[in-house]
Scaffold this motif. Sequence first.
Motif, mmCIF file in Angstrom:
data_model
loop_
_atom_site.group_PDB
_atom_site.id
_atom_site.type_symbol
_atom_site.label_atom_id
_atom_site.label_comp_id
_atom_site.label_asym_id
_atom_site.label_seq_id
_atom_site.Cartn_x
_atom_site.Cartn_y
_atom_site.Cartn_z
ATOM 1 N N UNK A 1 0.815 -1.099 -0.041
ATOM 2 C CA UNK A 1 -0.059 -0.049 0.004
ATOM 3 C C UNK A 1 0.675 1.377 0.100
ATOM 4 N N UNK A 2 1.920 1.267 0.923
ATOM 5 C CA UNK A 2 2.659 2.575 0.983
ATOM 6 C C UNK A 2 3.478 2.736 -0.321
ATOM 7 N N UNK A 3 3.939 1.646 -0.819
ATOM 8 C CA UNK A 3 4.800 1.860 -2.245
ATOM 9 C C UNK A 3 3.877 2.205 -3.355
ATOM 10 N N UNK A 4 2.788 1.599 -3.375
ATOM 11 C CA UNK A 4 1.802 1.953 -4.576
ATOM 12 C C UNK A 4 1.546 3.485 -4.267
ATOM 13 N N UNK A 5 1.275 4.036 -3.309
ATOM 14 C CA UNK A 5 0.800 5.345 -2.816
ATOM 15 C C UNK A 5 1.848 6.359 -3.206
ATOM 16 N N UNK A 6 3.163 6.024 -2.821
ATOM 17 C CA UNK A 6 4.117 6.861 -2.955
ATOM 18 C C UNK A 6 4.459 6.835 -4.563
ATOM 19 N N UNK A 7 4.372 5.817 -5.310
ATOM 20 C CA UNK A 7 4.546 5.891 -6.559
ATOM 21 C C UNK A 7 3.294 6.557 -7.337
ATOM 22 N N UNK A 8 2.130 6.449 -6.929
ATOM 23 C CA UNK A 8 1.046 7.180 -7.385
ATOM 24 C C UNK A 8 1.211 8.620 -7.466
ATOM 25 N N UNK A 9 1.940 8.989 -6.364
ATOM 26 C CA UNK A 9 2.124 10.499 -5.990
ATOM 27 C C UNK A 9 3.165 10.877 -6.809
ATOM 28 N N UNK A 10 3.909 10.213 -7.417
ATOM 29 C CA UNK A 10 5.219 10.579 -8.164
ATOM 30 C C UNK A 10 4.516 10.350 -9.678
ATOM 31 N N UNK A 11 3.386 9.894 -10.067
ATOM 32 C CA UNK A 11 2.891 9.648 -11.370
ATOM 33 C C UNK A 11 3.168 8.416 -11.968
ATOM 34 N N UNK A 12 3.758 7.382 -11.159
ATOM 35 C CA UNK A 12 3.927 5.961 -11.732
ATOM 36 C C UNK A 12 2.537 5.177 -11.640
#
Lengths: 333, 340
Positions: free
Chosen positions: B131-142
């Motif tokens: 969850x944490x990994x995907x959230x921070x990636x989403x914030x970076x546009x990945x």
Amino acid sequence: MYLVTRVLLFVPQVLVILTIVFVLMRVAPGDPVTVALGGQRSPEQLAELRAAAGYDRPVIVQYGEYLSGILRFDLGTTIVDSRPVTQIFAVNGGATLTLTLAAFLVALLIGLPLGLLAGRYRDTGLDASLRVFGILTYAAPVFFLGLLLQLAFARGLGWLPSSSQASPIVLARVPSETNIFLLDALLAGDTEAFWNGLEHLILPAVTLGLLLSGVFLRIVRINLIQTLRSDYVEAARARGIRERRVVVQHAFRNAMVPFVTILGLQVALLLGGAILTEQTFNWNGIGSQLVRYLDSRDYVAVQGIITLIALVVVTASLLIDIINAIIDPRVRY
Amino acid sequence: MTASVLSVRDLRVWYGTERGPVRAVDGVSFDLRPGETLGLVGESGCGKSTLGRGVLGLLPRGAKLDGEVGYQGRNLVTATPREVQLLRGPDLGLIFQEPLTRLNPLLRVSEHFEETLRTHEPGLSKEQIQHRGIEVLRAMGIPPTRYRAYPHEFSGGMRQRIMIALALVLRPSFVVADEPTTALDVLVEAQIISILGDLRRNFDTALLFITHNLGIVAEACDRVAVMYAGRIVEQGPVTEVFARPQHPYTRELLRSTISLATTGLHYIPGAPPDLVEPPSGCRFHPRCPSAMRVCPERFPEPVVVGPQTVECWLHGPDGLIPADGRDPLVREEITVADEA
């Protein structure tokens, strides 16, 4: 895609090797029959044998026959004892396979951890002594190292048997099913014979394994030093990853990629070393057969054995490349 | 005014070479407050990257570190490697110049996040980590669909955003960004700069932004430190330093900037000094257009000029300058150096 290209490349590779083997065997003066039996038979008998084996025909025809024979898995028949060469492999191949696999395992068990230590503690006293160990094991002649081990552990300490695949009585009582002694012992349910065989395997496997472990150590060390300097290792450190994990997961794992590639080349060293080890330990494998036929100058047997060894080396390098593609995701494309 | 997150005092880094020690960083001091961005500028080889690495304890083999890096009441220079290792990640982050080679090619992006989070927050479940990994990636546009991909399946700009995500997933209070956009094209550059801007607004992250692009400094930094030959020669608020540069080197550096309005190219004659045997006195005096007789004689003292701190004899202190010290420097040695 990569694998398709790699498998297709296998064909010309094999063709080149077979041609080299064939040419080398023909460069030697005299035909095989004369060389092997000259002086023992009358000239008429020799001519008859030559014609029967086809040595009176043009070289190119013999070359075609040699190649088509390999396709039919027919490597000819030995001159001195009229044995099909393929039979030598069926009977003695198991012993060589056992020896080389065990030696390979020994080399991995010694070479990988020591290479890891040497690379990790680079330029320390530990590294220096490990590098000396690597050079010594590689440079020491196999028969000399084998003799030393025999002297120390068989003659001196009496812990291990000095030669042969098993004790004569044990050898006689285990029926040959697969021609791999350890497997036969297990199939016969004879655990005592199995342990006896394992005991006999230790010294030759360590002798041959040490030779290879020095090479492994040096390859792992140099590759680890390179990957320890890489950008992703610094990046892992910057994320506060534990040094042990940085070394193992990031540096060592990446160092394994070139190592596995070079493994293919080491199969040749392994088989070459196996010939000498088998001689030293009276190990009845293909190597000792090769030496026997070389002694009696049986070119047909020698050519057949070398052909098969060459095929094994080329096949091994193909397998290694396939394994590499599985390890490294970048190679798959 | 809030207390500093990081306070660097008289930091020195040197490398041993056959010719003697290379003083890459030679007595540097600065402070960073929460949410503040300090731009660190200077020519290639002036010690910018070494300073960034030195603060984080990430120097290569053979480098020596001395001075003080104060963080949460501790001096990171004298702390054990293990202590600093545990701070790197959750407290101190680093974003790199070349994103292409910074991810382990054999590990999936997801495995990078798992490893990082497991090291610093051992209690997390597999789902929480994902969850944490995907959230921070989403914030970076990945997009989350790429979470399990391998590094070679991403472009340079995407890999840099993944690297930033990997640094930010632990919410460090201090981040060194070492020329994070140098290897990227201008559009991606703007994207990365705005991501870093969000970061300090949302999480009060203090940023040491190493760059040689003065435009980025004007855009993204609160304060700027100008480095020359291992020393910070001028430090102050970006607007002030750029409007009224007090050190001749800062002035020359600003004149050398290329913009759309540039008609002629300006450069500073000479080359950055040899750090094994640096010039006597002020390191910049051989290339300085305003050099005075005192400059090669004595090392300049830090002087406060308005909101800036400058190391230059032009600003005194007068008490330390000898009688004829302010006369222009007659330099015959320049021609010798040119011939050499």
